[in-house]
Design a protein around this motif. Structure first.
Motif, PDB file in Angstrom:
ATOM      1  N   MET A   1      -5.436 -16.513 -10.145  1.00  0.00           N
ATOM      2  CA  MET A   1      -4.215 -15.843 -10.567  1.00  0.00           C
ATOM      3  C   MET A   1      -3.341 -15.555  -9.353  1.00  0.00           C
ATOM      4  SD  MET A   1      -4.886 -12.903 -13.424  1.00  0.00           S
ATOM      5  CE  MET A   1      -6.655 -12.810 -13.507  1.00  0.00           C
ATOM      6  N   THR A   2      -2.046 -15.581  -9.566  1.00  0.00           N
ATOM      7  CA  THR A   2      -1.122 -15.224  -8.490  1.00  0.00           C
ATOM      8  C   THR A   2      -0.984 -13.700  -8.430  1.00  0.00           C
ATOM      9  OG1 THR A   2       0.858 -15.217  -9.872  1.00  0.00           O
ATOM     10  CG2 THR A   2       0.194 -17.348  -8.922  1.00  0.00           C
ATOM     11  N   ASN A   3      -0.416 -13.197  -7.317  1.00  0.00           N
ATOM     12  CA  ASN A   3      -0.189 -11.751  -7.188  1.00  0.00           C
ATOM     13  C   ASN A   3       0.718 -11.232  -8.302  1.00  0.00           C
ATOM     14  OD1 ASN A   3      -1.822 -11.279  -4.998  1.00  0.00           O
ATOM     15  ND2 ASN A   3      -0.190 -11.537  -3.505  1.00  0.00           N
ATOM     16  N   LYS A   4       1.745 -12.001  -8.653  1.00  0.00           N
ATOM     17  CA  LYS A   4       2.654 -11.575  -9.726  1.00  0.00           C
ATOM     18  C   LYS A   4       1.923 -11.455 -11.057  1.00  0.00           C
ATOM     19  CE  LYS A   4       7.058 -13.081  -7.862  1.00  0.00           C
ATOM     20  NZ  LYS A   4       8.263 -13.870  -8.059  1.00  0.00           N
ATOM     21  N   ILE A   6      -1.308 -10.902 -11.472  1.00  0.00           N
ATOM     22  CA  ILE A   6      -2.199  -9.740 -11.363  1.00  0.00           C
ATOM     23  C   ILE A   6      -1.403  -8.458 -11.570  1.00  0.00           C
ATOM     24  CG2 ILE A   6      -3.623  -8.407  -9.751  1.00  0.00           C
ATOM     25  CD1 ILE A   6      -4.518 -11.171  -8.586  1.00  0.00           C
ATOM     26  N   ASN A   7      -0.229  -8.364 -10.956  1.00  0.00           N
ATOM     27  CA  ASN A   7       0.604  -7.166 -11.112  1.00  0.00           C
ATOM     28  C   ASN A   7       1.050  -6.982 -12.558  1.00  0.00           C
ATOM     29  OD1 ASN A   7       0.374  -6.490  -8.421  1.00  0.00           O
ATOM     30  ND2 ASN A   7       2.277  -7.500  -7.835  1.00  0.00           N
ATOM     31  N   ARG A   8       1.428  -8.059 -13.223  1.00  0.00           N
ATOM     32  CA  ARG A   8       1.845  -7.963 -14.634  1.00  0.00           C
ATOM     33  C   ARG A   8       0.696  -7.460 -15.499  1.00  0.00           C
ATOM     34  NH1 ARG A   8       3.729 -13.557 -14.413  1.00  0.00           N
ATOM     35  NH2 ARG A   8       5.629 -13.414 -13.223  1.00  0.00           N
ATOM     36  N   LYS A  54       4.463  10.731  -9.574  1.00  0.00           N
ATOM     37  CA  LYS A  54       4.667   9.311  -9.276  1.00  0.00           C
ATOM     38  C   LYS A  54       3.332   8.572  -9.365  1.00  0.00           C
ATOM     39  CE  LYS A  54       9.009   9.921  -8.002  1.00  0.00           C
ATOM     40  NZ  LYS A  54      10.142   9.284  -8.643  1.00  0.00           N
ATOM     41  N   VAL A  55       3.427   7.267  -9.606  1.00  0.00           N
ATOM     42  CA  VAL A  55       2.243   6.411  -9.710  1.00  0.00           C
ATOM     43  C   VAL A  55       2.433   5.195  -8.820  1.00  0.00           C
ATOM     44  CG1 VAL A  55       0.866   4.964 -11.256  1.00  0.00           C
ATOM     45  CG2 VAL A  55       1.789   7.134 -12.081  1.00  0.00           C
ATOM     46  N   GLN A  56       1.426   4.921  -8.023  1.00  0.00           N
ATOM     47  CA  GLN A  56       1.362   3.661  -7.282  1.00  0.00           C
ATOM     48  C   GLN A  56       0.207   2.878  -7.881  1.00  0.00           C
ATOM     49  OE1 GLN A  56       3.222   2.019  -5.037  1.00  0.00           O
ATOM     50  NE2 GLN A  56       1.759   0.364  -5.269  1.00  0.00           N
ATOM     51  N   LEU A  57       0.505   1.701  -8.420  1.00  0.00           N
ATOM     52  CA  LEU A  57      -0.479   0.889  -9.111  1.00  0.00           C
ATOM     53  C   LEU A  57      -0.771  -0.371  -8.314  1.00  0.00           C
ATOM     54  CD1 LEU A  57      -2.123   0.247 -11.716  1.00  0.00           C
ATOM     55  CD2 LEU A  57      -0.029  -0.756 -12.642  1.00  0.00           C
ATOM     56  N   LYS A  58      -2.046  -0.631  -8.118  1.00  0.00           N
ATOM     57  CA  LYS A  58      -2.488  -1.862  -7.463  1.00  0.00           C
ATOM     58  C   LYS A  58      -3.448  -2.588  -8.397  1.00  0.00           C
ATOM     59  CE  LYS A  58      -0.496  -1.573  -3.444  1.00  0.00           C
ATOM     60  NZ  LYS A  58       0.533  -2.504  -3.076  1.00  0.00           N
ATOM     61  N   GLY A  59      -3.217  -3.861  -8.579  1.00  0.00           N
ATOM     62  CA  GLY A  59      -4.119  -4.670  -9.380  1.00  0.00           C
ATOM     63  C   GLY A  59      -5.000  -5.515  -8.475  1.00  0.00           C
ATOM     64  N   PHE A  94      -2.678   7.416  -7.241  1.00  0.00           N
ATOM     65  CA  PHE A  94      -2.924   6.034  -6.872  1.00  0.00           C
ATOM     66  C   PHE A  94      -3.881   5.446  -7.905  1.00  0.00           C
ATOM     67  CE2 PHE A  94      -5.246   2.817  -4.289  1.00  0.00           C
ATOM     68  CZ  PHE A  94      -4.159   2.027  -3.935  1.00  0.00           C
ATOM     69  N   VAL A  95      -3.492   4.323  -8.503  1.00  0.00           N
ATOM     70  CA  VAL A  95      -4.285   3.692  -9.553  1.00  0.00           C
ATOM     71  C   VAL A  95      -4.608   2.263  -9.135  1.00  0.00           C
ATOM     72  CG1 VAL A  95      -4.337   2.974 -11.981  1.00  0.00           C
ATOM     73  CG2 VAL A  95      -3.125   5.085 -11.324  1.00  0.00           C
ATOM     74  N   VAL A  96      -5.884   1.898  -9.257  1.00  0.00           N
ATOM     75  CA  VAL A  96      -6.308   0.523  -9.009  1.00  0.00           C
ATOM     76  C   VAL A  96      -6.833  -0.027 -10.325  1.00  0.00           C
ATOM     77  CG1 VAL A  96      -7.843  -1.006  -7.722  1.00  0.00           C
ATOM     78  CG2 VAL A  96      -6.929   1.043  -6.621  1.00  0.00           C
ATOM     79  N   CYS A  97      -6.290  -1.183 -10.717  1.00  0.00           N
ATOM     80  CA  CYS A  97      -6.686  -1.816 -11.971  1.00  0.00           C
ATOM     81  C   CYS A  97      -7.505  -3.065 -11.677  1.00  0.00           C
ATOM     82  CB  CYS A  97      -5.450  -2.167 -12.787  1.00  0.00           C
ATOM     83  SG  CYS A  97      -5.853  -2.976 -14.359  1.00  0.00           S
ATOM     84  N   ASP A  98      -8.729  -3.073 -12.179  1.00  0.00           N
ATOM     85  CA  ASP A  98      -9.575  -4.266 -12.136  1.00  0.00           C
ATOM     86  C   ASP A  98      -9.150  -5.122 -13.327  1.00  0.00           C
ATOM     87  OD1 ASP A  98     -11.605  -6.163 -12.485  1.00  0.00           O
ATOM     88  OD2 ASP A  98     -13.208  -4.765 -11.958  1.00  0.00           O
ATOM     89  N   VAL A  99      -8.374  -6.168 -13.068  1.00  0.00           N
ATOM     90  CA  VAL A  99      -7.790  -6.944 -14.170  1.00  0.00           C
ATOM     91  C   VAL A  99      -8.831  -7.745 -14.947  1.00  0.00           C
ATOM     92  CG1 VAL A  99      -5.489  -7.027 -13.131  1.00  0.00           C
ATOM     93  CG2 VAL A  99      -7.092  -8.902 -12.723  1.00  0.00           C
TER      94      VAL A  99
END
Length: 187
Positions: A1-4, A6-8, A54-59, A94-99
């Motif tokens: 998967m591309t970064n985009k 994963i972010n989506r 505020k939320v910072q989201l990382k996938g 800070f949120v990390v999402c395991d896609v």
């Protein structure tokens, strides 16, 4: 998967887990300073409460977990987290999402001892990134219990932000506000 991609995916997963009384405002289309969105809690009759964070989201497509089941995020930016801790006057989660598993893990940033200790250590060593471990107990799962825990953590982060801001006030500024605002003077 591309970064985009994963972010989506991570954005969709995260938003699907939000309680219905949490208004999410995306900030991804604005100039990016490391904040992906803002949440405001609303009342049962859909009125704004002013409780905002505020939320910072990382996938991630390749999440790592330690022997205790904590999510290990090894790419936390020293520059961004320094901004959140020292400059931003609004609580940040800070949120990390395991896609792959579609699980999100969260931690407050300001006043979170583990985060601030890891950040200080990385700063002292001149590192660009540092590692965060987020306990499995901080899985963002959309339940009422999770929502309550996040709200409690955000309120605590707001206390930290407020107390740090107070240390920046001069005695002259305090005196002026006391003279100009009877509510502050009464406090």
């Amino acid at each position: 998967m591309t970064n985009k991609e994963i972010n989506r995916i991570s954005g969709r997963v995260f938003q699907s887990l939000l309680p219905p009384d949490w208004a999410f405002r995306s900030q991804e289309d604005q100039e990016d300073y490391g904040i992906d969105g803002e949440i405001e809690i609303t009342t049962q009759d859909d009125k704004a409460t002013g409780f905002v964070f505020k939320v910072q989201l990382k996938g991630t497509e390749h999440a790592s977990y330690d022997e205790c089941g904590q999510l290990v995020y090894a790419d936390a930016s020293v520059e961004r987290f320094s901004y959140y801790v020292r400059r931003l006057k609004v609580p940040v989660v800070f949120v990390v999402c395991d896609v792959l598993t579609k699980q999100c893990f969260w931690t407050r940033i300001q006043g979170q001892p583990q985060v601030e200790k890891a950040l200080k250590s990385a700063t002292d060593k001149g590192q660009q990134t540092f590692t965060l471990k987020i306990p499995r107990s901080r899985t963002f799962d959309g339940t009422e219990g999770c929502a309550s825990a996040v709200v409690e953590a955000v309120a605590s982060a707001m206390d930290t932000v407020t107390l740090r801001s107070l240390t920046e006030l001069s005695s002259e500024a305090v005196g002026k506000h006391l003279a100009d605002d009877p509510e502050i003077a009464a406090t």
